[in-house]
Scaffold this active site. Structure first.
Site, PDB file in Angstrom:
ATOM      1  N   GLU A 119       0.847  -1.208   0.000  1.00 12.34           N
ATOM      2  CA  GLU A 119       0.000   0.000   0.000  1.00 12.34           C
ATOM      3  C   GLU A 119       0.874   1.246   0.000  1.00 12.34           C
ATOM      4  O   GLU A 119       2.065   1.170   0.239  1.00 12.34           O
ATOM      5  CB  GLU A 119      -0.834   0.044   1.299  1.00 12.34           C
ATOM      6  N   LYS A 121       2.096   4.727   1.770  1.00 15.83           N
ATOM      7  CA  LYS A 121       2.159   5.269   3.127  1.00 15.83           C
ATOM      8  C   LYS A 121       1.757   6.739   3.052  1.00 15.83           C
ATOM      9  O   LYS A 121       2.523   7.598   2.644  1.00 15.83           O
ATOM     10  CB  LYS A 121       3.551   5.132   3.725  1.00 15.83           C
ATOM     11  N   LYS A 295       2.822  -5.418   4.093  1.00 17.54           N
ATOM     12  CA  LYS A 295       2.232  -6.171   5.202  1.00 17.54           C
ATOM     13  C   LYS A 295       2.079  -7.619   4.775  1.00 17.54           C
ATOM     14  O   LYS A 295       1.600  -7.880   3.664  1.00 17.54           O
ATOM     15  CB  LYS A 295       0.845  -5.612   5.543  1.00 17.54           C
ATOM     16  N   LYS A 319      10.672   3.697   2.928  1.00 20.42           N
ATOM     17  CA  LYS A 319      10.617   5.140   2.648  1.00 20.42           C
ATOM     18  C   LYS A 319      11.087   5.520   1.241  1.00 20.42           C
ATOM     19  O   LYS A 319      11.771   4.758   0.570  1.00 20.42           O
ATOM     20  CB  LYS A 319      11.516   5.860   3.658  1.00 20.42           C
TER      21      LYS A 319
HETATM   22  S1  IVH Z   1      -0.445   0.333   9.085  1.00 24.61           S
HETATM   23  C1  IVH Z   1       0.066  -1.722  13.190  1.00 24.61           C
HETATM   24  N1  IVH Z   1      -0.649   1.352   6.669  1.00 24.61           N
HETATM   25  O1  IVH Z   1       2.049   5.422   9.282  1.00 24.61           O
HETATM   26  C2  IVH Z   1       0.113  -1.103  11.841  1.00 24.61           C
HETATM   27  N2  IVH Z   1       0.015   2.796   8.424  1.00 24.61           N
HETATM   28  O2  IVH Z   1       3.959   4.180  11.761  1.00 24.61           O
HETATM   29  C3  IVH Z   1      -0.616   0.173  11.775  1.00 24.61           C
HETATM   30  N3  IVH Z   1       0.339   5.125   7.721  1.00 24.61           N
HETATM   31  O3  IVH Z   1       0.555   5.395  12.425  1.00 24.61           O
HETATM   32  C4  IVH Z   1      -0.250   1.069  10.658  1.00 24.61           C
HETATM   33  N4  IVH Z   1      -0.174   4.850   5.615  1.00 24.61           N
HETATM   34  O4  IVH Z   1      -0.458   6.855  10.627  1.00 24.61           O
HETATM   35  C5  IVH Z   1      -0.340   1.594   7.958  1.00 24.61           C
HETATM   36  N5  IVH Z   1      -0.941   2.106   4.480  1.00 24.61           N
HETATM   37  C6  IVH Z   1      -0.637   2.357   5.760  1.00 24.61           C
HETATM   38  C7  IVH Z   1      -0.277   3.639   6.224  1.00 24.61           C
HETATM   39  C8  IVH Z   1       0.055   3.821   7.563  1.00 24.61           C
HETATM   40  C9  IVH Z   1       0.185   5.710   6.528  1.00 24.61           C
HETATM   41  C10 IVH Z   1       0.772   5.835   8.944  1.00 24.61           C
HETATM   42  C11 IVH Z   1      -0.095   5.592  10.132  1.00 24.61           C
HETATM   43  C12 IVH Z   1       0.753   4.909  11.151  1.00 24.61           C
HETATM   44  C13 IVH Z   1       2.145   5.198  10.658  1.00 24.61           C
HETATM   45  C14 IVH Z   1       3.031   3.986  10.831  1.00 24.61           C
END
Ligand code: IVH
Length: 675
Positions: A119, A121, A295, A319
């Protein structure tokens, strides 16, 4: 262990705490994220080498964040954790994660590749949406992961987040995702703030965080936010799919916005390919991302992998190069634009940001410089995201070593020496030289020749520079007097390119009235106003002779625009330019005056999405506009019809959600035939 290392760890902790407070609590970061990450990794490395230095409240040991005064704390039923970051931006970063997962699962070396949900970020802030019996009852920020803040009032202003889920009445379904601001919404917001002399936001993430954590939902409503889901929190009474990717599909089916740029990738190679594909698309995305997320797709495997010090072993954020960096401001130069506007441009110590090396960035205007307290010699934060011009968004405070005078705007144009003026109450300074000023002349020529204006291929800035500086061109009509011999004599101009340019000039003479009106570069007359003018008046003479009152009759023309058009055509030298261009052979087909109100699709707004079978989107747009319709870029309650083709995405979803009539190309053509 030496005293030095203890002191170093303490200093790093203190700095990180301070920066995190500014970022998470005050929504007003002091340093770029890249600088925070660098210090964080330094502390991590130090603690790894000397575990005795680790203290329980070290930033590496806990999620930082606090509840803002005025908002109500919300305890999360399931903690909101963060994920590990991989800062190696090469494919090796993906391979490292895959190998770690395979080892943790104790897979033999010859086991088949693992499936990963991949996905974007999103660079915004994490939000938990709690639905009970299918109804949105609460929205909360992440906070410190255990306790967040109740922001239901501002989240309810986000149109894309449904208040009710489709077809689900599970007792509890918590959806987690990212709230963010699109780049165009961010630019528009900052533009409004600048025009009002108010504080601008450093980046979309910050603006989004500021809006979400507003106490006043009315303010939030004027600052549009967007949302994409990426996971779940507490769930009761809802059948969980077996994979993460299927979970997101299921959420999309409930009416929750889920981004379409996602996939299931196989093994390290699949991860690296996704990373590369998104890197290439990054600049053209409508919002900021700072990486991609991988993931493990199988939820049973996720459970088996579990967590390590509050971070899941089954996910990683890979990143991209940062879009903000620190560098030093070496000087400020003035650039003069097409309309004479003076823009202060920062000369920077070159810095790699957003994927390229940047040494110039805009400082917007004098008042922005004052408000941000920028002075030559300062450490500044530079942002470069998407196709937007790099800009200086802030200063990193540090003691100045000597006296540096405050920046002043010059009283005379640095290019032509004319007086510099500022409109009463306005934020901009302008050179009053008009087309006498070579800088304005060059920009006017480039605008005239640009693709959406007269479309003169091959007339680029280097050439215009030479033509104006060498005196070959003083006014727009001089362009059409250029002969092969003048052109071929120019620097680095081969005979073939000179001939091509002459042909392009000749070709450009056959044009349309909207293009011609746009090409003249009248202030406030963009492409769409030019089209409206052409439609309304039919011919050029009627536009030139129109009074301000008559101009006000045109759709989308207000007093400022009417005055600008009227003044332009009242200037004898502008009329002369028009006559000379016509005399040089520039021509178009004139039409009958057709005020919009009498056209059959007047008042109707269309949105075109996806690929149509026979027409290009531009052609479809032209046909609709010719019938009086407006064609907009995004779907809202005001949209009358959505025309959808192959691979139509979120706009189609939105139309269905809002119950707007959807047409295919044939349906649109039928409609045009019937009217
Ligand atoms: S998964 C336990 N997926 O990045 C896993 N996070 O440090 C939960 N974020 O706090 C996060 N895009 O604010 C996930 N596709 C995505 C994301 C994402 C942005 C942010 C989110 C999270 C931080 C990860």
């Amino acid at each position: 262990m030496t005293q030095d290392l203890t002191a170093q760890a303490r200093e790093l902790r203190a700095l990180l705490r301070r920066y995190a407070h500014r970022y998470y609590v005050l929504d007003d970061p002091e340093v770029p994220d890249a600088e925070y990450d660098r210090l964080y990794q330094q502390l991590e490395a130090l603690e790894a080498a000397h575990p005795e230095l680790v203290v329980p409240d070290s930033p590496t040991q806990r999620v930082i964040g606090a509840v803002l005064e005025g908002l109500t704390p919300v305890r999360h039923a399931v903690p909101m954790l963060s994920i590990k970051t991989e800062t190696d931006t090469t494919p090796a970063g993906a391979a490292k994660f895959d190998l770690g997962v395979r080892n943790a699962l104790k897979l033999p070396a010859d086991a088949p590749p693992l499936a990963y949900a991949v996905e974007l970020k999103f660079d915004g802030l994490a939000i938990n949406l709690r639905y009970e019996q299918g109804e949105l009852v609460q929205a909360a920020t992440r906070g410190d992961g255990e306790t967040g803040e109740d922001v239901t009032h501002t989240i309810r202003t986000i149109g894309a987040i449904p208040n009710y889920l489709k077809r689900v009445s599970a007792p509890v379904l918590e959806v987690r995702g990212e709230v963010f601001m699109r780049r165009d919404d961010f630019e528009a917001l900052n533009e409004r703030q600048r025009a009002a002399g108010a504080k601008t936001f450093v980046n979309p993430r910050n603006a989004a965080a500021g809006v979400v954590r507003q106490l006043d939902a009315g303010i939030a409503r004027q600052r549009p936010l967007s949302f994409f889901a990426y996971g779940l929190g507490e769930v009761q009474g809802w059948d969980m799919p077996a994979t993460h990717s299927a979970t997101l599909d299921a959420l999309a089916a409930l009416g929750i916005p889920v981004n379409e740029d996602r996939a299931v990738a196989q093994g390290a190679e699949g991860l690296a390919a996704f990373h590369a594909r998104i890197a290439a698309a990054r600049d053209s995305l409508p919002f900021d991302i700072d990486g991609v997320v991988y993931k493990v797709d199988d939820l049973a495997l996720q459970r088996q992998l579990g967590f390590k010090s509050r971070e899941p072993r089954w996910a990683v954020a890979h990143k991209y190069p940062a879009q903000e960096q620190m560098t030093r401001l070496l000087g400020i130069e003035i650039q003069v634009g097409r309309t004479g506007r003076l823009t202060p441009v920062a000369k920077l110590e070159p810095v790699f940001v957003g994927g390229t090396t940047v040494s110039n960035a805009t400082l917007h205007n004098l008042f922005e410089i004052r408000r941000k307290r920028v002075r030559v010699g300062d450490r500044v934060i530079v942002r470069r995201a998407g196709d937007v011009i790099p800009e200086v968004v802030g200063v990193v405070p540090e003691p100045r070593t000597g006296y540096v005078p405050n920046f002043r705007m010059p009283r005379h144009c640095p290019v032509c020496g004319s007086d510099v003026v500022r409109e009463r109450g306005g934020m901009d300074h302008r050179c009053s030289g008009g087309l006498f000023c070579p800088a304005q002349r060059k920009q006017a020529l480039l605008h005239f020749a640009s693709r959406r204006a007269m479309d003169i291929e091959g007339l680029g800035d280097k050439l215009v520079e030479q033509l104006v500086d060498g005196g070959a061109i003083r006014t727009l009509p001089d362009l059409y007097k250029l002969g092969l011999s003048t052109l071929a004599a120019l620097d680095r101009m081969a005979e073939k390119s000179a001939a091509n340019l002459v042909a392009a000039l000749e070709h450009s003479k056959s044009t349309t009235l909207p293009r011609f009106l746009f090409a003249l570069g009248i202030r406030h007359v963009g492409e769409s106003t030019a089209k409206e003018l052409a439609r309304h008046f039919g011919g050029l003479d009627a536009v030139m002779d129109a009074s301000e009152e008559a101009l006000l009759e045109v759709d989308d023309v207000g007093p400022v625009v009417a005055q600008s058009i009227h003044t332009f055509f009242q200037q004898p030298h502008n009329r002369e330019v028009v006559e000379q261009l016509r005399a040089a052979g520039v021509h178009w087909e004139e039409g009958e005056p057709a005020p919009r109100a009498v056209l059959p699709l007047a008042g109707k707004t269309f949105v075109i999405t996806g690929t149509l079978p026979t027409l290009s989107r531009e052609e479809a747009k032209e046909r609709l506009e010719a019938a009086g319709a407006k064609v907009a870029g995004s779907v809202s309650k005001k949209t009358s019809y959505v025309v959808a083709g192959e691979a139509a995405g979120s706009k189609l979803d939105k139309a269905q959600e809002l119950g707007i009539e959807v047409l295919d190309e044939a349906g649109m053509l039928d409609l045009l035939r019937q009217i």
